[in-house]
Enzyme design. Sequence first.
Site, short mmCIF file in Angstrom:
data_model
loop_
_atom_site.label_atom_id
_atom_site.label_comp_id
_atom_site.label_asym_id
_atom_site.label_seq_id
_atom_site.Cartn_x
_atom_site.Cartn_y
_atom_site.Cartn_z
CD GLU A 221 -2.96 -1.22 2.27
OE1 GLU A 221 -2.93 -0.31 3.13
OE2 GLU A 221 -3.74 -2.19 2.34
CD GLU A 329 -4.18 -5.90 3.23
OE1 GLU A 329 -5.04 -5.13 3.70
OE2 GLU A 329 -2.97 -5.80 3.48
#
Length: 409
Positions: A221, A329
């Site tokens: 991320e 995710e």
Amino acid sequence: MRKIYTLTILIGLSFLSACSGDSSASAPDPVTEPPVVTDVLTTQNVKTYMADPNATAETVALFYNLKKLAKTKFAIGQQDAFSGIYNNGSSAESDMKKTTGYDPAVLGSDFMFITDKNNNGQTNNWYYQQEITITDDVKEAYAKGMINTFSWHIREPNKDESFYAADMTAEEKTTAFKSILPGGTNHEWYKKKLDKVASVISNLKGSKGELIPIIFRPFHEFDGSWFWWGANFCSPDEYKAAYQFTVTYLRDTKGVHNILYAFSPDNSYSKATDYLSRYPGDKYVDVLGIDNYGDFNNQGQTGADKANAKLKMISDLAADKVKIAAMTETGYQVTASVSPIANWFSTYLYSALTANNIQISYVIFWTNYQDGYYVPTPTASNAADFKTFASKTKSALVNSLPKMYELPK
């Protein structure tokens, strides 16, 4: 090429129509079918597409089988599946197994507690106890035929306490990431963290003494700036350098050869050029991933379509680069104050993972906690929706996985 091909057909049809009444006209050339595109990946050449050409046999097989799996199915996983239990329920089984009858196909773990500064390796130490729980879970998952992945919420190098940028001073945010690069003031600190990671991975072994393969996604991320390795705190070249060093240190210096490496930004990239702006290169990456919660947060089919377009982008890149594509995710957390979204799993998520002929190898839901869940337990109001999702044609729990650690004969 599509326009040229269409134009050729139209010209051909026009010619045939004009000459159809002329018996003296010669017969048209037979139409040649376009060549069948064969799969470039074979059991013989698979290592040439991997970040580690010296990977163990089981790791090579995992790469190959994940790539092939995506043609027909995606593996369903969850972070901390054996230890993340909703509402303090029984931990004898994963919440996913309680609901569906089967364990997930993928187990997500984290090196966070394992590399914590407070982990002293003593049996009475809480952090070391977490390390043992995590590694035991990995071994259990492998024995069941599941796939293992690891993220790493690594603490920042100054105080070694938090991975959130919000907990750092302005100066720490500016300097932390640069300091772990070769020549930086905290480079040796980072190497010691990697030494611990290498030691743990090198001791993950199956019943025959074979090394258990894992998928490792460092600095995930990174396109956001909630973590200290986020885009606001390092340049693209600095990010690439840190990622490349991580791979070369584990692979070449430490000799760890049971890792597939995942590149996994959040969901901000919708164009391939942007997605690849911090890409460290094909020699360092096996999995092209994306974390995506935002597009599924009460956005209905519109959000699912946005997510699918991003997955289509990485699916196409993975086809071109001969890499694995994954949703590393996702999830929608249900709590006492947040109700489930009707058909979230079976309609919105499933369409995002399958529409437009994309090839996604796996999807991972985040951890079930005491006060909220991503995967419903049997009595939850959306349990039936999850069961429908898990039983769809392209969905795979552990019971419908092929043998992931053996190359087909």
